[in-house]
Design an enzyme around this catalytic site. Structure first.
Site, short mmCIF file in Angstrom:
data_model
loop_
_atom_site.label_atom_id
_atom_site.label_comp_id
_atom_site.label_asym_id
_atom_site.label_seq_id
_atom_site.Cartn_x
_atom_site.Cartn_y
_atom_site.Cartn_z
N LYS A 145 0.92 4.08 -2.92
CA LYS A 145 0.56 5.47 -2.61
C LYS A 145 1.73 6.42 -2.85
O LYS A 145 1.53 7.58 -3.23
CB LYS A 145 0.07 5.57 -1.16
CG LYS A 145 -1.28 4.94 -0.92
CD LYS A 145 -2.36 5.54 -1.80
CE LYS A 145 -3.76 5.13 -1.38
NZ LYS A 145 -4.80 5.68 -2.27
N TYR B 149 0.84 -1.21 0.00
CA TYR B 149 0.00 0.00 0.00
C TYR B 149 0.87 1.26 0.00
O TYR B 149 0.61 2.21 -0.75
CB TYR B 149 -0.91 -0.04 1.23
CG TYR B 149 -1.84 1.14 1.39
CD1 TYR B 149 -2.98 1.25 0.60
CD2 TYR B 149 -1.59 2.11 2.36
CE1 TYR B 149 -3.84 2.33 0.78
CE2 TYR B 149 -2.45 3.18 2.53
CZ TYR B 149 -3.58 3.28 1.74
OH TYR B 149 -4.44 4.35 1.92
#
Length: 292
Positions: free
Chosen positions: A165, A161
Site C-alpha cells: 500500500k 500489506y
C-alpha cells in the site's frame, strides 16, 4: 443528469464491500460501469442491482494481475460502452502475519494483487489515453488507486500489506507527475470501511451500530468522494493521497525533506550521534504505526 453521465468506469474488486458501493454510486450518477471481480457470481449480482435501478453495467471476472487478461477487461468495456474514462483500482487481498512469520507465498500473493493489479489496467489505459491525446483528442481521464492507513503509517502484523500500500501511494505520485500532460489525473484513497477484509481483521471495531446512529464504517460513506474524483469536476485534483472514513476526508501529508543540519563538509562518525539528537529533537514525531 448525474455528474458522471456518459462516462465509463472500470472498478476492480467490485463484487462486494467498497467496490460494490462505488459501482452503485457511479451508476446512480449516470456512469456506465464494468464490475470486475474474480468471483463471477458476485460481479453479476452487483450488475443486477445496477440494471434493476435503471443503470448500465456489465460483469467481468478476468484476472487483473496479467497484462493479457487485463487487456480483455478493457476490451469488454470498450465493446459495451465505446470508451473508458475512469479506472478505480480497488481489488485487494490480505495475508497477515508478524514479519518474522511471513513466507514467500504470503509476500508474493499480496504484492501480486496490490502492486501488479494496480499496474496492469492502469498501464493499458494510460497508453490508450496518451495515444488519444497525442492524436489531438480531448482526454479527461482518471486513475483512482487504493492505498491504506497501513501503507501511510505502517501496521503491526501487516508488513506485506503495508509495503504494498505504501508502494501504491508512491506509484500514484509518479503517475500524476507523468500523465498530467495527457489529460489524466491520478489520486489514491486510503479508505476505512467495513469490508470482508476488515471484518476478518478487526470484526469488533468495524461492526455496524445496533441503533440508528451514524454508521461510521459503512462503505457508502466513501463512495461520494470516489465518484467525484471520477467526474470531470475533479480535473484540477491530482497527485493526492486522500483518507476517508465516515464523515471525515483528510489529505495525506506525505514524505518531504524535514529538519536539516548542513555542516558544509563531510561528517565524522563521532559527530553523527549529536547531529541526530538535534534533528530528532526538532522534528515533529510521525504518527504511530497502527497497532503499536
Amino acid at each position: 443528469m448525474g455528474i458522471c453521465n456518459g462516462r465509463t468506469v472500470i472498478i476492480t474488486g467490485a463484487g462486494g464491500g467498497l467496490g460494490r458501493a462505488y459501482a452503485l454510486a457511479f451508476a446512480a450518477e449516470g456512469a456506465n460501469v464494468l464490475v470486475n471481480d474474480i468471483r463471477a457470481d458476485a460481479a453479476a449480482a452487483v450488475v443486477d442491482e445496477i440494471v434493476t435501478q435503471g443503470g448500465r453495467a456489465i460483469a467481468n471476472s478476468d484476472d487483473i494481475t496479467r497484462l493479457d487478461s487485463a487487456g480483455r477487461i478493457v476490451d469488454a468495456a470498450l465493446s459495451a460502452f465505446g470508451e473508458v474514462h475512469v479506472l478505480v483500482n480497488n481489488a485487494g487481498v490480505l495475508a497477515d502475519r508478524m514479519f518474522v512469520s511471513l513466507t514467500e507465498e504470503d509476500w508474493d500473493k499480496v504484492m501480486q494483487v496490490h502492486l501488479r493489479g494496480h499496474f496492469c489496467l492502469a498501464n493499458i489505459l494510460a497508453r490508450r489515453w496518451r495515444d488519444a491525446a497525442k492524436a489531438g483528442k480531448h482526454v479527461d481521464a482518471r486513475i483512482i488507486n487504493t492505498s491504506s492507513g497501513a501503507g501511510l503509517q505502517g501496521s503491526v502484523g501487516q508488513a506485506n500489506y503495508a509495503a504494498a500500500k505504501g508502494g501504491i501511494a508512491s506509484l500514484t505520485l509518479v503517475q500524476a507527475a507523468e500523465l498530467g500532460r495527457y489529460g489524466i489525473t491520478a489520486n489514491a484513497l486510503a479508505p476505512a470501511a467495513r469490508t470482508a477484509m476488515t471484518q476478518a481483521a478487526m470484526p469488533d471495531v468495524v461492526k455496524a451500530p445496533e441503533d440508528d446512529s451514524f454508521d461510521l464504517w459503512s462503505a457508502d460513506n466513501v463512495a461520494p468522494l470516489v465518484v467525484w474524483l471520477g467526474s470531470s469536476l475533479s480535473a484540477e485534483v491530482t497527485g493526492q493521497i486522500i483518507e476517508s472514513q465516515g464523515g471525515r476526508i483528510s489529505l495525506g501529508d506525505g514524505w518531504r525533506t524535514g529538519e536539516t543540519l548542513d555542516k558544509g563538509a563531510r561528517w565524522q562518525v563521532t559527530e553523527i550521534g549529536e547531529a541526530m539528537s538535534q534533528l530528532l529533537g526538532r522534528a515533529q514525531p510521525a504518527q504511530k504505526v497502527w497497532g503499536s
